[in-house]
Scaffold this active site. Structure first.
Site, PDB file in Angstrom:
ATOM      1  CE  LYS A 118      -0.729  10.852 -11.676  1.00 46.49           C
ATOM      2  NZ  LYS A 118       0.228   9.772 -11.306  1.00 46.49           N
ATOM      3  CG  ASP A 156      -1.783   1.243   1.340  1.00 47.71           C
ATOM      4  OD1 ASP A 156      -1.602   2.184   0.534  1.00 47.71           O
ATOM      5  OD2 ASP A 156      -2.645   1.287   2.238  1.00 47.71           O
ATOM      6  CB  SER A 180      -0.879  12.540 -15.686  1.00 46.92           C
ATOM      7  OG  SER A 180      -1.992  12.766 -16.541  1.00 46.92           O
ATOM      8  CE1 TYR A 202      -4.437  11.104 -11.813  1.00 46.48           C
ATOM      9  CE2 TYR A 202      -4.832  12.575 -13.672  1.00 46.48           C
ATOM     10  CZ  TYR A 202      -4.227  11.455 -13.131  1.00 46.48           C
ATOM     11  OH  TYR A 202      -3.403  10.688 -13.915  1.00 46.48           O
TER      12      TYR A 202
END
Length: 246
Positions: free
Chosen positions: A154, A57, A137, A150
């Site tokens: 990134k 994890d 990304s 998100y």
């Protein structure tokens, strides 16, 4: 066989881009630990490539510490670390994302990079060599609406990559990042909101080369950046996006 005698850890290696990266590193001669919270998927990829599966994890310090301990016990050294594990929240207005979702995105996408560095960078420094690859990304370079947090996670990873590269350069450790566009991974549906032919066509229309990033694309780019062929490259963010960011 650019990576003969090298050892590597790939987080999120049980599927998607991570599996593609693990396969390519192994094909280039590396011994690969496929680390994933979905351990059965990790085991399947590891069996395929002759690697080692490990449950992790990436948002939990003790789990990452155990990952590093096992890798060093089995391999003796870690030459390559690929921070690929990542998640997203569903497309929605930024203020509608729950605090729980926000915390989870940053725990997996950002804190994980800190934790793997905490437990593996000292080893790389001691060896005077190493390659760290963070999977960012295009969202961190060219943010899209409704994926705000998100995108931000990134963007954080891209800045972290450059900061790590500067700090670790004197120790002989290189740090780079890949910035893929969406691909055939478990996250694709989450990025688009719904996986329909219409949504795919709309998304693909924003990519000049007209296709998604593939695990093979990511594996090829990763193998280069993690090899000695890229020995003069650090702090770079390589767009594997078919021209999406132009």
């Amino acid at each position: 066989m650019r990576l003969t005698d090298k050892t590597a850890i790939v987080t999120g290696g049980g599927s998607g881009f991570g599996a593609g990266i693990a396969r390519k590193l192994a094909a280039e001669g590396a011994r690969v630990m496929v680390a994933d919270i979905a351990v059965l998927k990790a085991e399947a990829v590891a069996l395929e490539i002759g690697g080692l599966a490990q449950h992790v994890d990436v948002s939990d310090d003790r789990s990452v510490a155990n990952l590093a301990e096992v890798a060093l016990a089995v391999f003796g050294r870690v030459d390559i670390l690929v921070n690929n594990a990542g998640i997203t929240h569903l497309p929605q207005a930024m203020e509608d994302v729950s605090e729980e979702e926000f915390d989870r995105v940053f725990a997996v996408n950002a804190k994980s990079v800190y934790l793997t560095a905490r437990h593996l960078v000292p080893h790389m420094k001691a060896n005077g060599t190493g390659a760290i690859l963070n999977v960012a990304s295009t969202a961190g370079l060219s943010p899209r609406p409704r994926l705000n947090w998100y995108n931000a996670s990134k963007g954080w990873m891209i800045t972290a990559t450059k900061a790590m590269a500067v700090e670790l350069a004197p120790s002989g450790v290189r740090v780079n990042a890949l910035a893929p566009v969406a691909g055939e991974t478990p996250l694709l549906k989450s990025f688009m909101g719904e996986d329909t032919p219409e949504m795919r066509a709309k998304f693909l229309s924003t990519i000049p080369l007209g296709r998604f990033s593939t695990p093979q694309d990511m594996g090829n780019a990763a193998a280069f950046l993690c090899s000695d062929e890229a020995s003069m490259i650090t702090g770079a963010v390589l767009e594997v996006d078919g021209g999406r960011c132009i």
